[in-house]
Design a protein around this motif. Structure first.
Motif, mmCIF file in Angstrom:
data_model
loop_
_atom_site.group_PDB
_atom_site.id
_atom_site.type_symbol
_atom_site.label_atom_id
_atom_site.label_comp_id
_atom_site.label_asym_id
_atom_site.label_seq_id
_atom_site.Cartn_x
_atom_site.Cartn_y
_atom_site.Cartn_z
ATOM 1 N N LYS A 4 0.874 -1.208 -0.030
ATOM 2 C CA LYS A 4 -0.068 -0.068 -0.191
ATOM 3 C C LYS A 4 0.792 1.115 0.145
ATOM 4 N N VAL A 5 1.744 1.278 0.844
ATOM 5 C CA VAL A 5 2.674 2.397 0.872
ATOM 6 C C VAL A 5 3.574 2.402 -0.393
ATOM 7 N N ARG A 6 4.202 1.290 -0.664
ATOM 8 C CA ARG A 6 5.058 1.322 -1.677
ATOM 9 C C ARG A 6 4.680 1.817 -3.066
ATOM 10 N N LEU A 7 3.486 1.413 -3.528
ATOM 11 C CA LEU A 7 2.630 1.647 -4.614
ATOM 12 C C LEU A 7 2.133 3.196 -4.634
ATOM 13 N N ASN A 9 4.174 5.605 -3.403
ATOM 14 C CA ASN A 9 5.556 6.264 -3.257
ATOM 15 C C ASN A 9 6.029 6.280 -4.532
ATOM 16 N N PRO A 10 6.098 7.803 -5.130
ATOM 17 C CA PRO A 10 6.480 8.017 -6.538
ATOM 18 C C PRO A 10 8.071 7.667 -6.608
ATOM 19 N N VAL A 11 8.862 7.656 -5.517
ATOM 20 C CA VAL A 11 10.368 7.031 -5.528
ATOM 21 C C VAL A 11 10.321 5.812 -6.052
ATOM 22 N N PHE A 12 9.605 4.794 -5.474
ATOM 23 C CA PHE A 12 9.458 3.373 -5.760
ATOM 24 C C PHE A 12 9.156 3.079 -7.201
ATOM 25 N N TRP A 13 8.391 3.839 -7.986
ATOM 26 C CA TRP A 13 7.861 3.854 -9.169
ATOM 27 C C TRP A 13 9.308 4.249 -10.199
ATOM 28 N N VAL A 14 9.848 5.222 -9.780
ATOM 29 C CA VAL A 14 11.140 5.755 -10.510
ATOM 30 C C VAL A 14 12.314 4.696 -10.434
ATOM 31 N N GLN A 15 12.408 3.972 -9.148
ATOM 32 C CA GLN A 15 13.193 3.030 -9.088
ATOM 33 C C GLN A 15 12.883 1.966 -9.694
ATOM 34 N N ILE A 16 11.716 1.473 -9.753
ATOM 35 C CA ILE A 16 11.456 0.441 -10.760
ATOM 36 C C ILE A 16 11.607 0.887 -12.176
ATOM 37 N N ALA A 17 11.171 2.004 -12.662
ATOM 38 C CA ALA A 17 11.500 2.187 -13.927
ATOM 39 C C ALA A 17 12.823 2.529 -14.397
ATOM 40 N N VAL A 18 13.657 3.022 -13.639
ATOM 41 C CA VAL A 18 14.929 3.243 -13.872
ATOM 42 C C VAL A 18 15.848 1.881 -13.735
ATOM 43 N N SER A 19 15.608 1.047 -13.059
ATOM 44 C CA SER A 19 16.165 -0.155 -12.897
ATOM 45 C C SER A 19 15.950 -1.187 -14.067
ATOM 46 N N GLY A 73 14.443 -13.181 4.188
ATOM 47 C CA GLY A 73 13.479 -13.570 3.457
ATOM 48 C C GLY A 73 12.912 -12.168 2.455
ATOM 49 N N VAL A 74 11.674 -12.318 1.924
ATOM 50 C CA VAL A 74 11.273 -11.277 1.200
ATOM 51 C C VAL A 74 10.434 -10.376 1.824
ATOM 52 N N ALA A 75 10.280 -10.440 2.972
ATOM 53 C CA ALA A 75 9.139 -9.506 3.597
ATOM 54 C C ALA A 75 9.825 -8.260 4.186
ATOM 55 N N ASP A 76 9.082 -7.295 4.358
ATOM 56 C CA ASP A 76 9.582 -6.033 4.771
ATOM 57 C C ASP A 76 9.469 -6.245 6.583
ATOM 58 N N SER A 77 10.237 -5.225 6.987
ATOM 59 C CA SER A 77 10.242 -5.392 8.513
ATOM 60 C C SER A 77 9.208 -5.094 9.271
ATOM 61 N N GLU A 78 8.951 -5.607 10.486
ATOM 62 C CA GLU A 78 7.671 -5.121 11.098
ATOM 63 C C GLU A 78 7.376 -3.540 10.976
ATOM 64 N N ARG A 79 8.653 -2.766 11.295
ATOM 65 C CA ARG A 79 8.355 -1.404 11.301
ATOM 66 C C ARG A 79 8.069 -0.957 10.000
ATOM 67 N N ALA A 80 8.517 -1.316 9.005
ATOM 68 C CA ALA A 80 8.092 -0.812 7.677
ATOM 69 C C ALA A 80 6.630 -1.290 7.274
ATOM 70 N N ARG A 81 6.272 -2.414 7.698
ATOM 71 C CA ARG A 81 4.840 -2.841 7.653
ATOM 72 C C ARG A 81 3.735 -1.795 8.361
ATOM 73 N N SER A 82 4.612 -1.276 9.297
ATOM 74 C CA SER A 82 3.252 -0.352 10.176
ATOM 75 C C SER A 82 3.179 0.805 9.510
ATOM 76 N N TYR A 83 3.828 1.270 8.597
ATOM 77 C CA TYR A 83 3.930 2.597 7.917
ATOM 78 C C TYR A 83 2.467 2.776 7.127
ATOM 79 N N ASP A 84 2.171 4.189 7.315
ATOM 80 C CA ASP A 84 1.051 4.605 6.646
ATOM 81 C C ASP A 84 1.545 5.356 5.324
ATOM 82 N N THR A 85 2.512 5.847 5.694
ATOM 83 C CA THR A 85 3.089 6.747 4.573
ATOM 84 C C THR A 85 4.660 6.239 4.467
ATOM 85 N N PRO A 86 5.497 6.493 3.517
ATOM 86 C CA PRO A 86 6.961 6.146 3.440
ATOM 87 C C PRO A 86 7.702 6.961 4.765
#
Length: 88
Positions: A4-7, A9-19, A73-86
């Protein structure tokens, strides 16, 4: 993963596109300076989609952009999963 937060976040999309685009450029042996027309960009992307190995390189790059190497593994940390915004 906190998609929810990643999608949102515009930085996430730029990172995906550039990579992904960098993987395509590297496979084709080009640099961004070699792409001087939109036709050449379109041709490059069409050729990349038709090439299974190039698609594998793109997926590998996207995987590296999505995966958090600081967690097991492939999961985010507990802290990152608790974010509502980046986090800042």
């Amino acid at each position: 993963m906190n998609w929810k937060v990643r999608l949102r976040n515009p930085v996430f999309w730029v990172q995906i596109a550039v990579s992904a685009f960098a993987a395509v450029l590297a496979y084709a042996g080009l640099t961004a300076a070699d792409l001087t027309t939109w036709e050449s960009v379109g041709a490059l992307l069409c050729n990349a989609v038709r090439n299974p190995y190039c698609l594998f390189l793109v997926l590998s790059s996207v995987w590296n952009a999505v995966n958090d190497p600081t967690t097991k593994g492939v999961a985010d940390s507990e802290r990152a999963r608790s974010y509502d915004t980046p986090s800042r």
